[in-house]
Write an enzyme that holds these catalytic residues in place. Structure first.
Site, PDB file in Angstrom:
ATOM      1  N   GLU A  16       0.810  -1.225   0.000  1.00 36.21           N
ATOM      2  CA  GLU A  16       0.000   0.000   0.000  1.00 36.21           C
ATOM      3  C   GLU A  16       0.835   1.263   0.000  1.00 36.21           C
ATOM      4  OE1 GLU A  16      -0.754  -2.658   1.723  1.00 36.21           O
ATOM      5  OE2 GLU A  16      -2.654  -3.221   0.789  1.00 36.21           O
TER       6      GLU A  16
ATOM      7  N   HIS B 196     -12.288  -5.402   7.493  1.00 30.67           N
ATOM      8  CA  HIS B 196     -12.894  -5.190   6.178  1.00 30.67           C
ATOM      9  C   HIS B 196     -14.148  -4.349   6.285  1.00 30.67           C
ATOM     10  CE1 HIS B 196     -10.278  -8.618   5.458  1.00 30.67           C
ATOM     11  NE2 HIS B 196     -10.397  -8.400   4.168  1.00 30.67           N
TER      12      HIS B 196
END
Lengths: 358, 322, 394
Positions: free
Chosen positions: B60, B127
């Protein structure tokens, strides 16, 4: 498909360049001048710091001048650089005036960030430089992004970035190396191995020689004597060529020594004195000066005079700059226009030749 | 005007921009041939090629950091975090490099980071997050959160055109659940302007993202009261005037968000109202939010944590009676 | 329907002793039933709140039929479904500052300040009787939305009745608890409530020595003399001779003096002495007497009950000392004359010497509208009334 890592040949001061990095007398003079300019600027800045004119901390790259000067010398005007705190030579080479650097360090409005960031956290975007952040080596990933843009637009341009030995322990360095390798990005990673990350010696930072990692990420790595400006230049020029021709990234490990503390606040008592003594014998400016004197083509005394005079007037200019207006502190957070980066200066005669040949 | 899903609207918006401007490109994990974890970039690889639809390594910080470099060189990267939660792995590049670059260097960073956010489907703690508050605290970053298909497309276009780093919060639970009439072709929804989802006079519910739909459902009929629902759409810069105008009209405010409570948008809006519209208040500003817990996995636990229609109804009812 | 004997198959509900919503204790009689054998009271099988009476009085049903349902989960003391919450006690609204009063929200405070509204005059529907923004805006709208009236005609509690009204079914059939107020009472009540809502009532009281009046009045009531003194004071302080509608204050040149007349238990009425400023106290006396007589015999015309610019009420003969009258809308003040009582008072002679004397003293109690006046203006006016009264000479 691991590539072999090259090892530096023994230095021969009179050896002609076996490589394409051909240097004229003027090029050599320029190399010397920029190393002198870097050292003189940093010495002057340190004086200002000790005189209480520099807020915050002060960092320099004393003893490492050959690394930034040698590597940045290989850049063409349209290349881009993410320069770090011990690489003042690269800024100067790209065209930043020493006075602007001093004003920046003193937090003046006329400095390169208008007082919004300090010490070496600057990069003149009009000269194709992106300023660093404190978190290291974040700029390695930004350099990958610059290289990505060149690759996507199919331009023969290079992104060069510097970082230290300690950075190679950081996740972002590995992400950068990996991404550059996976996409064969036109990036030159210059690893300044100056033996210490603040007070942490290499032995505590990693167990694998950093240069080995280039192969681990699938691309070329070369280790050079970081105090030999021309060796650094040769390796950098080769790396840039490789990148321009789509050969992907290169890791250059330049071995050198940090002759001052991590910052001016650090007395570096953790460095064994004999180590400092040994490295002082290999001072990049003094050793290059000896070579040039031998070759006899450069008036070194005049050069030193010139650099000193330049620093004098630049310092006067910097000291005359005002402190920033406090009411401007909260403005300029969001841009209203797209970025425009300019091109840097490229004193290597090769670029002038290429431009005239074009 | 065709009726399409929220998901299709995002795809549409991105595709329009990529067709119109070659410098726009996508980067993220699994977005290439696979079409993306949520299929937002389905078909993009075939149309635009590997260069402009880059399947990045699982990194990321690399995604965000490389985006910064590409952006300052004149490209317009649109990064995708596979789940908003993973922006934590790219936090440093986003906050320290992207966010601060213009202020320090005068160098604009035109990039977008798409964040599939929110819970409600047993995604569990990693999530289901709504991490916007972290970035509202970080100067130099803009944040948008569309709740309708129409705004999803228009706000993405605006985000891509904006010369600053923009975080685009797309709520996963709205992908296929929300449909709307979306104009064909390219259009921009202005950032920094809220939308009045329903006009009213007795109480204002301030919300964004998926919770706008919860708010509308919950306030359809509460004792016949006329309840105004505001869809903020942009969280930074916040439409302060729009909020205050509504407060002056109704004098009662409930702020609703799915994100956790402390120091969130609710806290910011409450504080804004207390500072700027104190004399227009006819009751305390009330927040309905998730509590400060990781979003749990098992449905009864998740439902107990995420704000439900009844929670909103009760808060409005109590405030109306104050 | 309980089994009242082996051969009984059905029963009749004679009377329900509880209605839905009532609390019933266990074993308390809930219903009276009759069968062909016996009439009996049925005790409740459980304690709780009667939810529903399934079978009505007079109906005959088989044994075992469900007669009623009782909610055993409820608690005593809860209101019936058709009972509304009692209005908040008046003390709560007035007791600001004792920590128990409902808070005044910022927007309510601001709007009240902007419109000079006394919040105690506004009824609150919010939590704990709080005045909400809606309450306050509705209150202001009432004031603003008064029908446009010609300045000299006002609504009066009196409505001319052409004939005695037949008792309407609603009034003839009481609901069982008390009797409904008469039309006049309701109208008086509405006017009073409205006046309290709209005006910012304050009452100022001045004490006066009635010696001169007593000497002058002879067999007349003192009312006309005080009225004359009042009119003189009104000429000196014209702002008291005014009407206020919304935020429009009209100061009148003429004094049309309303005099409250009691109609006994029926109520009261306020006939108006028009152009009272042109009358002497004898003239005033004659007019007041005439108006009062015709008021009691219901012979007043509508013109005679409208358009007053100031009102005097005089219930003093009943011995009360002080009062806080309610302003007769849309005037800005009302003067209440109470009992005259002999009391020891301090008198100062010409040389400045003090002594005690027995004097007939009274209190002039004037309620006035703080929207139009301040306390100083009110006090000055009353001071003038007092001066005219105490210095009375024919």
């Amino acid at each position: 498909m691991a590539t072999t890592t090259a090892r530096p040949a023994a230095l021969d001061p009179h050896q002609h360049l076996a490589h394409e990095a051909r240097l004229t007398v003027d090029d050599r003079r320029e190399l010397m001048r920029y190393m002198l300019l870097m050292r003189a600027t940093e010495e002057r800045a340190l004086n200002l710091y000790r005189q209480g004119k520099v807020p915050g901390s002060f960092y320099d790259g004393r003893g490492q001048e050959a690394v930034s000067v040698g590597s940045a010398f290989a850049l063409s005007p349209r290349d881009r650089a993410c320069i770090l705190h011990r690489d003042l030579g690269a800024h100067l080479l790209r065209g930043v005036r020493p006075g602007l650097v001093l004003a920046q360090m003193m937090g003046r409005a006329g400095g390169l960030t208008g007082g919004r960031d300090g010490n070496m956290h600057f990069g003149d975007k009009d000269l194709g430089c992106v300023g660093m952040v404190s978190m290291l080596p974040d700029m390695a990933l930004v350099a990958c992004g610059l290289g990505l843009a060149f690759q996507m637009r199919k331009e023969p341009r290079v992104a060069m970035t510097w970082f230290g030995d300690g950075s190679t322990a950081n996740g972002q360095w590995h992400e950068a190396m990996n991404v550059a390798g996976v996409r064969k990005l036109p990036v030159v990673f210059v690893l300044e191995n100056n033996q210490y990350a603040y007070s942490t010696p290499n032995s505590r930072e990693f167990v694998v020689d950093p240069i080995e990692r280039a192969a681990a990420y699938g691309f070329h790595g070369v280790k050079v004597n970081g105090n030999d400006v021309e060796a650094v230049l040769r390796a950098s020029a080769e790396a840039c060529e490789r990148a321009r021709q789509g050969g992907g990234p290169t890791l250059i490990e330049a071995e050198t020594m940090r002759m001052h503390g991590h910052g001016a606040h650090d007395d570096m008592s953790y460095v064994p004195p004999e180590m400092l003594e040994e490295w002082s014998q290999r001072d990049p400016i003094e050793t290059y000066e000896a070579r040039l004197r031998d070759a006899g083509r450069v008036d070194l005394d005049a050069l030193r005079e010139e650099v000193k005079a330049e620093l004098d007037s630049e310092t006067d200019w910097a000291l005359a700059q005002e402190m920033p207006d406090p009411s401007t502190a909260t403005g300029g957070v969001f841009a209203t226009e797209d970025p425009v980066m300019g091109d840097g200066k490229a004193p290597w005669s090769r670029w002038a030749q290429e431009a005239s040949n074009a | 005007m065709p009726e399409i899903t929220y998901l299709e609207a995002i795809s549409d918006g991105l595709r329009e921009e990529m067709r119109r401007d070659e410098s726009v490109f996508c980067m993220g994990e699994d977005i290439g041939e696979f079409g993306g974890a949520f299929k937002v970039t389905d078909g993009f690889f075939e149309e635009f090629g590997a260069d402009r639809v880059w399947d990045t390594p699982l990194a990321e910080n690399a995604i965000v950091g490389a985006a910064v470099g590409a952006a300052v060189e004149g490209l317009r990267p649109v990064c995708e975090m596979q789940f908003a939660d993973f922006i934590a792995c790219g936090f440093d590049q986003l906050v320290n490099v992207a966010g601060k670059m213009y202020y320090r260097q005068g160098l604009a960073v035109p990039m977008v980071v798409r964040l599939p956010s929110g819970g409600g489907f047993s995604g569990g703690p990693f999530h289901s997050q709504n991490p916007e508050a972290w970035f509202l605290q970080s100067p130099g970053l803009k944040v948008v959160a569309p709740s309708t298909a129409e705004d999803a497309k228009g706000l993405l276009a605006s985000a891509i055109r904006d010369p600053n780093p923009v975080l685009y919060l797309e709520h996963k639970n709205l992908y296929r659940r929300v449909k709307g009439d979306v104009p064909e072709g390219r259009y921009e929804t202005p950032m920094g302007e809220l939308r009045v989802a329903r006009e009213g006079t007795d109480l204002t519910v301030v919300s964004y993202g998926a919770m706008v739909h919860t708010a509308l459902e919950a306030t359809e009929d509460i004792d016949g009261a006329s309840i105004e629902v505001l869809d903020l759409r942009t969280l930074c810069p916040l439409d302060r005037d729009g909020i205050l105008e509504s407060v002056r009209k109704t004098s009662k405010v409930v702020v609703l968000h799915e994100a956790t409570r402390s120091c969130g948008v609710g806290a910011e809006v409450s504080s804004l109202i207390a500072e700027e519209a104190f004399e227009d208040l006819d009751g305390p500003v009330v927040r309905v939010t998730a509590p400060d817990v990781p979003i749990p996995f098992s449905p009864p636990l998740e439902r107990a944590v995420l704000p439900q229609v009844d929670d909103v109804r009760k808060a409005c009812h109590d405030l109306l009676a104050y | 329907m309980p089994q009242m004997g082996v051969s009984v198959a059905e029963g009749t509900i004679t009377a329900w002793r509880k209605r839905p919503g009532d609390w019933v204790e266990r074993d308390e009689v809930i219903v009276e039933i009759s069968t062909d054998k016996v009439e009996t009271e049925v005790p409740s099988p459980a304690a709780g709140r009667v939810a529903e009476l399934v079978v009505e009085e007079g109906a005959t049903v088989d044994v075992g039929t469900l007669l009623a349902t009782i909610d055993t989960g409820s608690k005593p003391g809860q209101p019936h479904a058709d009972e509304s919450d009692p209005p908040p006690p008046a003390e709560e609204a007035e007791a600001n500052g004792n920590g128990k009063a409902p808070p005044v929200s910022p927007v309510v405070r601001r709007i009240a300040d902007e419109h000079s509204v006394e919040l105690s005059a506004v009824s609150g529907t919010g939590r704990r009787g709080r005045v909400t923004k809606k309450d306050l805006l509705a209150f202001l709208e009432q004031g603003a939305a008064k029908p446009a009236e010609r300045p000299l005609h006002i609504e009066s509690p009196y409505k001319e009745e052409p004939a005695p009204q037949p008792a309407t079914p609603a009034e003839a059939a009481p609901t069982g608890e008390g009797e409904r107020l008469s039309v006049m009472r309701r109208q008086i009540g509405e006017h009073m409530v409205r006046s309290l809502h709209e005006a910012a009532h304050c009452t100022t009281i001045v004490e006066a020595d009635m010696t001169a009046i007593e000497a002058a009045r002879g067999r007349l009531s003192y009312l006309p003399l005080v009225a004359r003194a009042t009119i003189a004071a009104l000429r000196e302080h014209p702002r008291l001779n005014a009407t206020l509608e919304g935020d429009r204050l009209t100061v009148h040149d003429e004094v049309h003096l309303g005099i409250a007349v009691s109609l006994g238990e029926e109520g009261l009425i306020v006939p108006v002495v028009r152009n009272a400023h042109e009358l002497s106290h004898e003239g005033l006396g004659a007019r007041i007497k005439d108006l009062a007589a015709r008021a009691r015999s219901k012979q007043l015309s509508p013109d005679e009950v409208g358009g007053a610019t100031f009102t005097i009420t005089n219930p003093g003969r009943y011995g009360a000392l002080l009062a806080t009258p309610i302003i007769n809308q849309p005037q800005v003040a009302i003067l209440d004359l109470e009992a005259v009582v002999k009391r020891p008072v301090v008198v100062t002679d010409g040389q400045g010497g003090d002594s005690i004397a027995i004097r007939p003293m009274t209190y002039f109690c004037m309620s006035w509208d703080h929207r139009a006046l301040d306390g100083v203006g009110a006090a000055e006016f009353l001071g003038s009334v007092k001066r005219h009264v105490e210095g009375w000479s024919d």
